[in-house]
Each structure stands twice: as C-alpha cells, then as structure tokens.
Motif scaffolding. Structure first.
Motif, PDB file in Angstrom:
ATOM      1  N   ASN A 169       8.847   4.550   4.155  1.00 55.65           N
ATOM      2  CA  ASN A 169       7.651   5.126   4.763  1.00 55.65           C
ATOM      3  C   ASN A 169       6.890   5.998   3.776  1.00 55.65           C
ATOM      4  O   ASN A 169       7.479   6.592   2.867  1.00 55.65           O
ATOM      5  CB  ASN A 169       8.026   5.966   5.994  1.00 55.65           C
ATOM      6  CG  ASN A 169       8.694   5.149   7.075  1.00 55.65           C
ATOM      7  OD1 ASN A 169       8.184   4.108   7.473  1.00 55.65           O
ATOM      8  ND2 ASN A 169       9.847   5.614   7.548  1.00 55.65           N
ATOM      9  N   SER A 170       5.588   6.087   3.993  1.00 53.36           N
ATOM     10  CA  SER A 170       4.753   6.974   3.195  1.00 53.36           C
ATOM     11  C   SER A 170       4.936   8.410   3.677  1.00 53.36           C
ATOM     12  O   SER A 170       4.738   8.713   4.859  1.00 53.36           O
ATOM     13  CB  SER A 170       3.284   6.573   3.303  1.00 53.36           C
ATOM     14  OG  SER A 170       2.463   7.551   2.716  1.00 53.36           O
ATOM     15  N   ASP A 179      -0.070   8.708  -2.003  1.00 53.37           N
ATOM     16  CA  ASP A 179       0.101   7.990  -0.739  1.00 53.37           C
ATOM     17  C   ASP A 179       1.212   6.949  -0.818  1.00 53.37           C
ATOM     18  O   ASP A 179       1.708   6.468   0.197  1.00 53.37           O
ATOM     19  CB  ASP A 179      -1.209   7.329  -0.325  1.00 53.37           C
ATOM     20  CG  ASP A 179      -2.259   8.343   0.079  1.00 53.37           C
ATOM     21  OD1 ASP A 179      -3.442   8.058  -0.135  1.00 53.37           O
ATOM     22  OD2 ASP A 179      -1.896   9.412   0.591  1.00 53.37           O
ATOM     23  N   CYS A 180       1.564   6.568  -2.018  1.00 53.18           N
ATOM     24  CA  CYS A 180       2.677   5.641  -2.217  1.00 53.18           C
ATOM     25  C   CYS A 180       3.911   6.377  -2.718  1.00 53.18           C
ATOM     26  O   CYS A 180       4.779   5.790  -3.361  1.00 53.18           O
ATOM     27  CB  CYS A 180       2.283   4.550  -3.210  1.00 53.18           C
ATOM     28  SG  CYS A 180       0.967   3.482  -2.606  1.00 53.18           S
ATOM     29  N   ASN A 181       3.983   7.676  -2.397  1.00 54.79           N
ATOM     30  CA  ASN A 181       5.116   8.488  -2.843  1.00 54.79           C
ATOM     31  C   ASN A 181       5.300   8.400  -4.356  1.00 54.79           C
ATOM     32  O   ASN A 181       6.416   8.404  -4.864  1.00 54.79           O
ATOM     33  CB  ASN A 181       6.403   8.067  -2.114  1.00 54.79           C
ATOM     34  CG  ASN A 181       6.292   8.227  -0.613  1.00 54.79           C
ATOM     35  OD1 ASN A 181       5.404   8.911  -0.114  1.00 54.79           O
ATOM     36  ND2 ASN A 181       7.186   7.588   0.121  1.00 54.79           N
ATOM     37  N   PHE A 193      -2.066   2.772  -4.371  1.00 53.42           N
ATOM     38  CA  PHE A 193      -2.476   2.707  -2.967  1.00 53.42           C
ATOM     39  C   PHE A 193      -3.666   1.760  -2.829  1.00 53.42           C
ATOM     40  O   PHE A 193      -4.701   1.916  -3.478  1.00 53.42           O
ATOM     41  CB  PHE A 193      -2.855   4.105  -2.491  1.00 53.42           C
ATOM     42  CG  PHE A 193      -3.411   4.157  -1.097  1.00 53.42           C
ATOM     43  CD1 PHE A 193      -2.620   3.839  -0.011  1.00 53.42           C
ATOM     44  CD2 PHE A 193      -4.736   4.524  -0.872  1.00 53.42           C
ATOM     45  CE1 PHE A 193      -3.125   3.894   1.277  1.00 53.42           C
ATOM     46  CE2 PHE A 193      -5.247   4.590   0.411  1.00 53.42           C
ATOM     47  CZ  PHE A 193      -4.445   4.261   1.492  1.00 53.42           C
ATOM     48  N   VAL A 240       0.940   0.832   5.039  1.00 57.51           N
ATOM     49  CA  VAL A 240       0.317   1.249   3.791  1.00 57.51           C
ATOM     50  C   VAL A 240       0.659   0.203   2.739  1.00 57.51           C
ATOM     51  O   VAL A 240       1.828  -0.116   2.533  1.00 57.51           O
ATOM     52  CB  VAL A 240       0.844   2.623   3.338  1.00 57.51           C
ATOM     53  CG1 VAL A 240       0.228   3.022   2.008  1.00 57.51           C
ATOM     54  CG2 VAL A 240       0.586   3.672   4.401  1.00 57.51           C
ATOM     55  N   ILE A 256       5.517   1.473   4.552  1.00 59.48           N
ATOM     56  CA  ILE A 256       4.916   0.921   3.334  1.00 59.48           C
ATOM     57  C   ILE A 256       5.299  -0.543   3.204  1.00 59.48           C
ATOM     58  O   ILE A 256       6.452  -0.918   3.436  1.00 59.48           O
ATOM     59  CB  ILE A 256       5.399   1.679   2.088  1.00 59.48           C
ATOM     60  CG1 ILE A 256       4.953   3.142   2.129  1.00 59.48           C
ATOM     61  CG2 ILE A 256       4.893   1.019   0.807  1.00 59.48           C
ATOM     62  CD1 ILE A 256       5.548   3.988   1.002  1.00 59.48           C
ATOM     63  N   CYS A 302       1.002  -0.830  -1.052  1.00 58.26           N
ATOM     64  CA  CYS A 302       1.162  -0.215  -2.364  1.00 58.26           C
ATOM     65  C   CYS A 302       1.580  -1.280  -3.367  1.00 58.26           C
ATOM     66  O   CYS A 302       2.645  -1.887  -3.227  1.00 58.26           O
ATOM     67  CB  CYS A 302       2.228   0.877  -2.336  1.00 58.26           C
ATOM     68  SG  CYS A 302       1.848   2.233  -1.209  1.00 58.26           S
ATOM     69  N   THR A 335       3.110  10.956   2.996  1.00 62.57           N
ATOM     70  CA  THR A 335       1.849  11.635   3.279  1.00 62.57           C
ATOM     71  C   THR A 335       1.110  11.046   4.473  1.00 62.57           C
ATOM     72  O   THR A 335       0.423  11.767   5.202  1.00 62.57           O
ATOM     73  CB  THR A 335       0.933  11.580   2.045  1.00 62.57           C
ATOM     74  OG1 THR A 335       0.756  10.212   1.653  1.00 62.57           O
ATOM     75  CG2 THR A 335       1.535  12.368   0.896  1.00 62.57           C
ATOM     76  N   TRP A 379       5.484  -2.775   0.018  1.00 60.35           N
ATOM     77  CA  TRP A 379       5.383  -2.766  -1.438  1.00 60.35           C
ATOM     78  C   TRP A 379       5.030  -4.178  -1.890  1.00 60.35           C
ATOM     79  O   TRP A 379       5.779  -5.123  -1.634  1.00 60.35           O
ATOM     80  CB  TRP A 379       6.702  -2.322  -2.061  1.00 60.35           C
ATOM     81  CG  TRP A 379       7.096  -0.917  -1.724  1.00 60.35           C
ATOM     82  CD1 TRP A 379       7.934  -0.505  -0.738  1.00 60.35           C
ATOM     83  CD2 TRP A 379       6.647   0.261  -2.392  1.00 60.35           C
ATOM     84  NE1 TRP A 379       8.057   0.862  -0.739  1.00 60.35           N
ATOM     85  CE2 TRP A 379       7.271   1.366  -1.753  1.00 60.35           C
ATOM     86  CE3 TRP A 379       5.788   0.521  -3.467  1.00 60.35           C
ATOM     87  CZ2 TRP A 379       7.059   2.682  -2.157  1.00 60.35           C
ATOM     88  CZ3 TRP A 379       5.584   1.833  -3.856  1.00 60.35           C
ATOM     89  CH2 TRP A 379       6.216   2.889  -3.217  1.00 60.35           C
TER      90      TRP A 379
END
Length: 404
Positions: free
Chosen positions: A66-67, A28-30, A35, A47, A74, A49, A69, A76
C-alpha cells in the motif's frame, strides 16, 4: 553499471549486512517508483508506480502493498525488462557481483505494462524475497482488470550461478544466454555455486504471461536459470501462460506445492542437467480455446545438443494430479522424455481426459522410473494402474479463472 541510490534508509536488516535502500523517485510510491496516477485494476482503484530499470543498489529494496501517503494499494508496473542486480552481464564474478535483494510484501500486485517486453529478472548474485500468505498472495499479471488473458506480458525469471551442462565449466567463458528475455543476459558460469540462494518465493501467483519476443521465443511463467537448491520455492501458481508454466535450465532448485493451470505449452519443462525435486503438483491442461490441444504435462530433456553431457538431468517428481479440461482436441502425451534425461515419478494420477492416448513418449537416450501410478492411458513402461494412487488434489490458495 550505475547505482540507482538517491536516499538510503537507516534501518539495518536483521542479517546485519544490508540496509533498506529507497530509490527516491516519488513519495507516493514510498520512494521506490515513479508515480503515474490512479488506475482501475483488479476490480479496484490502485496507485500505479513504474519500477526503474535496472535496480542495482547492493542493498534491499522493499515493494510495499500500500501507498503510505495515499492509503491505497499499489500496482507496481514493469515498464520493460526490470533487471535486479548486474549479474546478467557476461562473465560476472560471484565475488564482486551486485547483491541487491528485492523484498516484496505479502499481497503486493506486480503487473507487466509492455506486452512484447516486460519481465522481472533476478540476476545472478541478487535475490528476491517474495513471501505472501495463503490469504494474501503476491500476484504477477498484466495491467488489466482480469486474469483471463495470456501472452499479455513476459514473466518472472530467476538466474543463478549453479551448474548447467550446457554452460562451460571454465571461469570467464559465459555462453549461456536467457532465451526470450535479452540476448545479453547470461546465467550459470564457470564457478558453479550449487549452494548460492536466489531468494524465496512463497505464495506467489504468475498469470497471463508468456509474451512472444520472436518466433519460437516466448517467456515462461517462471524460469529458473541455473538456480540452486538453497533457493526456497513453495506454494506457487502459474496460470494462463502462453509458453511453459515453469522451466528449469540446469540447477537443482526444488519446488514444493505447485499449481499449473491453463498454460498453453508444457506445464513443466526441464533441461540442461536439472537435478532438483518437485513435490505436490496439480496440473490442469486445456486446449487453449483454439482447438490446438495442450502440450505435454512434463516435457523433460537433459541437453538438446549432447544427450550424454554431464551431469545428466535426474529430477524427481512426487505426488501429481494431471487433468485435461479441453473439449475440441486431444492433448499431447503426459510424459515426454528426450535428449538424455532421467526422471523418477511417484504417486501420479492421470485423469480420464488422457484415456485415448499413450501415457508416455520416452526416447532411447532417456530413462524413467514410475511407481504408484493411477491412469487409463496406454503404456508399455508404467506399472499396472493402482487404485491407491492419490496424486495431489488439494485446491490452490488462489482462485484461478476457468480455462478458456
């Protein structure tokens, strides 16, 4: 230091020297962070992360906007001091130090999650590639839903191997330690590399930082420790930092187009033989909302322990507008030069908020040249005020909140 490599992508960077490495912690955090769920942030749903500490992979790590999934942006988060590379260790060798690159996509949000100790530190030998755009800047802030605070997290730190007159010139004798970050993080060093890049910062915002780690030990908005002129720094905005907006400890990195607003200590500070150039600067000083008065627009020194230490600081500053928006107290003088620094100022406009003050305080060990100055403050060293001075009044690419 243990490498944090769990999965390595096969896409080779255009340089042909590094691959894109994923840290493999959560999809989910590439694959580059932990996550922690969804959070309300920056007037939206993000999201969250957490970045790992440290990040030493000898490859390129990408932080996406961006995430992939979840289809959401995101944020960070920095769960502490996030150290990129391993060059902060004492007596690090430029020939063998880790060469991690942290690549940050335009529009990405990065937030300090721990008030007393959260910062992003790019260590010696590693690089940052933070390239935003005027419409999609990269923004560092605290983890709340506004940009109004100060001292809510640490700041952004770049460290290099370039020259500092505070550090010894003998290899293997590191003594220069980063203030306010970690007592075991070093910079400069005996193999002065004044042409080794620390990366690129373009269209980057740093807001709400400057947390106090110990008495008289805060973190600047952006700190450049012995960073060389091979590093690219353009279009930077530092807002509401509890300490200095930007500070340079040696090195010769230059900055082009710099906005500094509502910072509670000095706006620009240099030390330890800094010899770079600063061009197109807009400074807005205020009283911090507490009647304390802003500190100096420029507080410049060469070496606090030995004003004659070589190389002496000799930075150049061109195209500057300085304004004061406080209402309850007076700011300090715009130009404070001390401890052996030299400086050159060209095309500077000092706003009416300083008209009842002296323009400058230059000690006997320091010197400065001034040309094309517009001002109403009092000075015995500035040339006559000129109506043709224009400063740098262009609006920032980022809409900063008003000063408190």
């Amino acid at each position: 230091m243990k490498k944090l490599v769990l999965a390595i992508g096969m896409a080779i960077m255009s340089s042909g020297t590094q691959a894109v490495t994923t840290l493999g912690l959560d999809a989910d955090c590439n694959s580059n962070g932990t996550f922690l769920g969804l959070v309300a942030f920056n007037s939206g749903t993000y999201v969250r992360c957490d970045l790992p500490t440290p990040i030493a992979v000898n490859d390129t790590v990408v932080l996406a906007k961006n995430s992939a999934t979840l289809g959401l942006p995101i944020v960070w988060t920095l769960p502490g001091i996030v150290e990129v590379g391993n060059g902060n260790a004492q007596n690090s060798d430029p020939a063998t130090v880790d060469n991690t690159e942290l690549s940050i996509e335009a529009g990405t949000q990065i937030a300090g999650a721990v008030v007393s100790q959260s910062a992003l530190v790019i260590s010696r030998g590693s690089t940052i590639k933070a390239v935003g755009t005027a419409l999609d800047p990269i923004v560092f802030s605290s983890l709340d839903n506004n940009f109004n605070g100060s001292g809510e997290w640490g700041g952004l730190v770049l460290a290099g191997f370039a020259e500092s007159n505070q550090c010894p010139s003998v290899a293997g004798l590191d003594t220069c330690v980063q203030e306010g970050v970690n007592a075991n993080f070093y910079y400069g060093g005996g193999k002065f590399l004044n042409t080794a890049s620390s990366g690129t910062l373009e269209y980057v915002v740093v807001a709400e930082g400057g947390s106090t780690v110990a008495p008289d030990s805060e973190i600047n908005g952006i700190t450049f420790y012995a960073v060389s002129s091979a590093t690219t720094v353009n279009n930077i905005h530092v807002h509401n930092n509890q300490d200095d907006g930007v500070e340079f400890f040696g090195g010769n990195v230059g900055v082009n187009r710099l906005w500094l607003t509502c910072n509670e200590d000095d706006s620009v500070d240099w030390d330890e033989g800094y010899r770079g150039s600063l061009t197109d600067i807009n400074l807005v000083q205020d009283d911090g909302g507490a009647g304390l008065g802003a500190d100096h627009a420029f507080e410049l020194a060469s070496n606090p322990n030995n004003p004659a230490a070589l190389p002496q600081a000799s930075g150049t500053v061109t195209n500057v507008s300085i304004s004061y928006v406080g209402s309850s107290s007076l700011p300090d003088v715009p130009f404070k030069l001390k401890e052996g620094t030299n400086a050159s100022f060209t095309n500077v406009v000092i706003g009416s908020g300083y008209n009842t003050l002296n323009c400058d305080n230059i000690d006997a060990t320091s010197s400065a040249t001034f040309s094309l100055m517009g001002y109403g403050c009092t000075s015995s060293v500035l040339p006559a005020s000129s109506a043709t001075a224009t400063g740098f009044t262009q609006a920032s690419f980022w809409s900063a909140p008003a000063c408190d």
